[in-house]
Design a protein around this motif. Structure first.
Motif, PDB file in Angstrom:
ATOM      1  N   ALA A   1     -10.338   3.942 -18.722  1.00 61.88           N
ATOM      2  CA  ALA A   1     -10.788   2.730 -18.039  1.00 61.88           C
ATOM      3  C   ALA A   1      -9.670   2.142 -17.176  1.00 61.88           C
ATOM      4  CB  ALA A   1     -11.289   1.693 -19.042  1.00 61.88           C
ATOM      5  N   ILE A   2      -8.434   2.237 -17.638  1.00 60.26           N
ATOM      6  CA  ILE A   2      -7.295   1.737 -16.867  1.00 60.26           C
ATOM      7  C   ILE A   2      -7.152   2.538 -15.585  1.00 60.26           C
ATOM      8  CG2 ILE A   2      -4.776   1.531 -16.836  1.00 60.26           C
ATOM      9  CD1 ILE A   2      -4.940   0.944 -19.864  1.00 60.26           C
ATOM     10  N   TRP A   3      -7.239   3.863 -15.682  1.00 66.45           N
ATOM     11  CA  TRP A   3      -7.121   4.728 -14.506  1.00 66.45           C
ATOM     12  C   TRP A   3      -8.249   4.435 -13.515  1.00 66.45           C
ATOM     13  CZ3 TRP A   3      -3.201   8.166 -13.398  1.00 66.45           C
ATOM     14  CH2 TRP A   3      -2.262   8.352 -14.418  1.00 66.45           C
ATOM     15  N   TYR A   4      -9.451   4.270 -14.051  1.00 71.38           N
ATOM     16  CA  TYR A   4     -10.608   3.984 -13.199  1.00 71.38           C
ATOM     17  C   TYR A   4     -10.446   2.635 -12.495  1.00 71.38           C
ATOM     18  CZ  TYR A   4     -15.436   3.381 -11.731  1.00 71.38           C
ATOM     19  OH  TYR A   4     -16.562   3.168 -10.980  1.00 71.38           O
ATOM     20  N   GLN A   5      -9.969   1.642 -13.228  1.00 67.91           N
ATOM     21  CA  GLN A   5      -9.763   0.307 -12.658  1.00 67.91           C
ATOM     22  C   GLN A   5      -8.709   0.351 -11.539  1.00 67.91           C
ATOM     23  OE1 GLN A   5      -8.429  -2.588 -15.502  1.00 67.91           O
ATOM     24  NE2 GLN A   5      -8.467  -4.271 -14.040  1.00 67.91           N
ATOM     25  N   ILE A   6      -7.618   1.034 -11.767  1.00 65.77           N
ATOM     26  CA  ILE A   6      -6.556   1.130 -10.760  1.00 65.77           C
ATOM     27  C   ILE A   6      -7.044   1.916  -9.551  1.00 65.77           C
ATOM     28  CG2 ILE A   6      -4.248   2.073 -10.289  1.00 65.77           C
ATOM     29  CD1 ILE A   6      -3.560   1.270 -13.193  1.00 65.77           C
ATOM     30  N   ALA A   7      -7.806   2.971  -9.762  1.00 65.22           N
ATOM     31  CA  ALA A   7      -8.365   3.743  -8.644  1.00 65.22           C
ATOM     32  C   ALA A   7      -9.281   2.872  -7.795  1.00 65.22           C
ATOM     33  CB  ALA A   7      -9.111   4.960  -9.168  1.00 65.22           C
ATOM     34  N   GLY A   8      -9.977   1.921  -8.417  1.00 64.32           N
ATOM     35  CA  GLY A   8     -10.863   1.018  -7.673  1.00 64.32           C
ATOM     36  C   GLY A   8     -10.114   0.065  -6.761  1.00 64.32           C
ATOM     37  N   ILE A   9      -8.856  -0.204  -7.050  1.00 62.43           N
ATOM     38  CA  ILE A   9      -8.051  -1.088  -6.207  1.00 62.43           C
ATOM     39  C   ILE A   9      -7.702  -0.399  -4.898  1.00 62.43           C
ATOM     40  CG2 ILE A   9      -5.859  -2.338  -6.016  1.00 62.43           C
ATOM     41  CD1 ILE A   9      -5.974  -2.705  -9.073  1.00 62.43           C
ATOM     42  N   GLY A  10      -7.422   0.891  -4.978  1.00 62.73           N
ATOM     43  CA  GLY A  10      -7.096   1.636  -3.766  1.00 62.73           C
ATOM     44  C   GLY A  10      -6.416   2.944  -4.091  1.00 62.73           C
ATOM     45  N   ILE A  11      -6.551   3.894  -3.197  1.00 63.38           N
ATOM     46  CA  ILE A  11      -5.985   5.224  -3.412  1.00 63.38           C
ATOM     47  C   ILE A  11      -4.469   5.167  -3.555  1.00 63.38           C
ATOM     48  CG2 ILE A  11      -5.865   5.803  -0.944  1.00 63.38           C
ATOM     49  CD1 ILE A  11      -6.794   8.278  -3.705  1.00 63.38           C
ATOM     50  N   GLU A  12      -3.819   4.269  -2.784  1.00 64.03           N
ATOM     51  CA  GLU A  12      -2.356   4.189  -2.871  1.00 64.03           C
ATOM     52  C   GLU A  12      -1.922   3.695  -4.243  1.00 64.03           C
ATOM     53  OE1 GLU A  12      -3.349  -0.004  -2.290  1.00 64.03           O
ATOM     54  OE2 GLU A  12      -4.179   1.824  -1.434  1.00 64.03           O
ATOM     55  N   GLN A  13      -2.730   2.848  -4.871  1.00 71.41           N
ATOM     56  CA  GLN A  13      -2.382   2.324  -6.196  1.00 71.41           C
ATOM     57  C   GLN A  13      -2.467   3.404  -7.273  1.00 71.41           C
ATOM     58  OE1 GLN A  13      -1.157  -0.867  -6.841  1.00 71.41           O
ATOM     59  NE2 GLN A  13      -1.048  -0.783  -4.610  1.00 71.41           N
ATOM     60  N   ILE A  14      -3.496   4.255  -7.191  1.00 69.79           N
ATOM     61  CA  ILE A  14      -3.625   5.308  -8.207  1.00 69.79           C
ATOM     62  C   ILE A  14      -2.530   6.367  -8.028  1.00 69.79           C
ATOM     63  CG2 ILE A  14      -5.302   6.777  -7.006  1.00 69.79           C
ATOM     64  CD1 ILE A  14      -5.329   5.972 -10.770  1.00 69.79           C
ATOM     65  N   ILE A  15      -2.121   6.615  -6.782  1.00 68.05           N
ATOM     66  CA  ILE A  15      -1.034   7.575  -6.531  1.00 68.05           C
ATOM     67  C   ILE A  15       0.275   7.034  -7.118  1.00 68.05           C
ATOM     68  CG2 ILE A  15       0.408   8.599  -4.721  1.00 68.05           C
ATOM     69  CD1 ILE A  15      -2.187   8.779  -3.021  1.00 68.05           C
ATOM     70  N   ILE A  16       0.576   5.772  -6.829  1.00 66.09           N
ATOM     71  CA  ILE A  16       1.816   5.166  -7.342  1.00 66.09           C
ATOM     72  C   ILE A  16       1.789   5.088  -8.869  1.00 66.09           C
ATOM     73  CG2 ILE A  16       3.177   3.028  -7.407  1.00 66.09           C
ATOM     74  CD1 ILE A  16       2.202   2.586  -4.450  1.00 66.09           C
ATOM     75  N   PHE A  17       0.657   4.666  -9.428  1.00 61.08           N
ATOM     76  CA  PHE A  17       0.533   4.553 -10.881  1.00 61.08           C
ATOM     77  C   PHE A  17       0.687   5.920 -11.547  1.00 61.08           C
ATOM     78  CE2 PHE A  17      -2.188   4.363 -14.740  1.00 61.08           C
ATOM     79  CZ  PHE A  17      -1.496   3.392 -15.441  1.00 61.08           C
ATOM     80  N   GLY A  18      -0.022   6.921 -11.023  1.00 57.40           N
ATOM     81  CA  GLY A  18       0.040   8.261 -11.602  1.00 57.40           C
ATOM     82  C   GLY A  18       1.448   8.845 -11.543  1.00 57.40           C
ATOM     83  N   PHE A  19       2.107   8.657 -10.406  1.00 55.06           N
ATOM     84  CA  PHE A  19       3.471   9.163 -10.250  1.00 55.06           C
ATOM     85  C   PHE A  19       4.426   8.450 -11.208  1.00 55.06           C
ATOM     86  CE2 PHE A  19       7.606   9.250  -7.969  1.00 55.06           C
ATOM     87  CZ  PHE A  19       7.796  10.629  -7.956  1.00 55.06           C
ATOM     88  N   THR A  20       4.262   7.136 -11.331  1.00 54.69           N
ATOM     89  CA  THR A  20       5.113   6.355 -12.237  1.00 54.69           C
ATOM     90  C   THR A  20       4.919   6.806 -13.685  1.00 54.69           C
ATOM     91  OG1 THR A  20       5.000   4.463 -10.741  1.00 54.69           O
ATOM     92  CG2 THR A  20       5.696   4.009 -12.999  1.00 54.69           C
ATOM     93  N   VAL A  21       3.677   7.009 -14.087  1.00 55.93           N
ATOM     94  CA  VAL A  21       3.399   7.481 -15.451  1.00 55.93           C
ATOM     95  C   VAL A  21       4.009   8.864 -15.664  1.00 55.93           C
ATOM     96  CG1 VAL A  21       1.548   8.246 -17.007  1.00 55.93           C
ATOM     97  CG2 VAL A  21       1.333   6.073 -15.787  1.00 55.93           C
TER      98      VAL A  21
END
Length: 193
Positions: free
Chosen positions: A7-27
């Motif tokens: 659900a966290i990944w889905y929520q962040i992806a909904g904010i924008g593609i750049e957010q999921i890329i940054i979040f995924g890379f950070t994780v």
């Protein structure tokens, strides 16, 4: 109450593609090294993405205007602009305070923005924020902060803040405070008028 991991990944992806890329890379970096390196890597990636998007927008704007507009073609100069005060002009007119922004509004110049907002006189009737053509990008964090400021002012009965120019920008997702980019087609139409 904890939120399930997908659900966290889905929520962040909904904010924008750049957010999921940054979040995924950070994780990823955090899991393969440690938390400090993960945070550092996320900040660097956000800086690179923001610089890249701004560079592309400035270059495209220059191409649309056949090189008539002074544009930044050097990524390094764009990088430095991301840390500068985005306010180009401030004025008090008839008990109303006006702030004019002419640079990208991003996490990296948020301290300047916060200082400008803190310096708004307390006795004004209302404030106006103008996003001029120089604002090619408003990142998610800054957009969220501006919307929170407006909401907080309304809840606490403080001076209202009117925003002009954000409606001319293109939202990167349906999320209310997603990244905003200059709408070059609309920008070009305004140049012709």
């Amino acid at each position: 109450c904890s939120i399930p991991m997908p659900a966290i990944w889905y929520q962040i992806a909904g904010i924008g593609i750049e957010q999921i890329i940054i979040f995924g890379f950070t994780v990823f970096v955090t899991l393969t090294t440690d938390l400090l390196w993960g945070i550092f890597a996320g900040i660097v990636l956000e800086l690179l993405i923001t610089t890249g998007i701004t560079f592309i927008l400035e270059r495209r704007r220059s191409q649309l205007n056949n090189g008539n507009r002074k544009s930044l073609h050097n990524p390094l100069s764009i990088l430095f602009r991301l840390f500068q005060n985005p306010v180009s002009k401030r004025e008090l007119v008839k008990n109303e305070y006006h702030l004019y922004f002419d640079k990208p509004l991003v996490t990296f110049n948020a301290l300047h923005l916060n200082k400008e907002i803190a310096n708004i006189p307390k006795d004004v009737r209302c404030s106006h924020f103008y996003f001029t053509k120089g604002v090619t990008l408003i990142d998610h964090t800054t957009c969220e902060n501006i919307f929170n400021l407006i909401e907080q002012n309304n809840l606490e009965g403080r001076i209202p803040i009117n925003i002009d120019g954000m409606q001319c920008m293109r939202s990167c997702s349906s999320y209310p405070s997603s990244m905003r980019l200059v709408n070059l087609e609309l920008d070009e139409a305004r140049e012709m008028v």
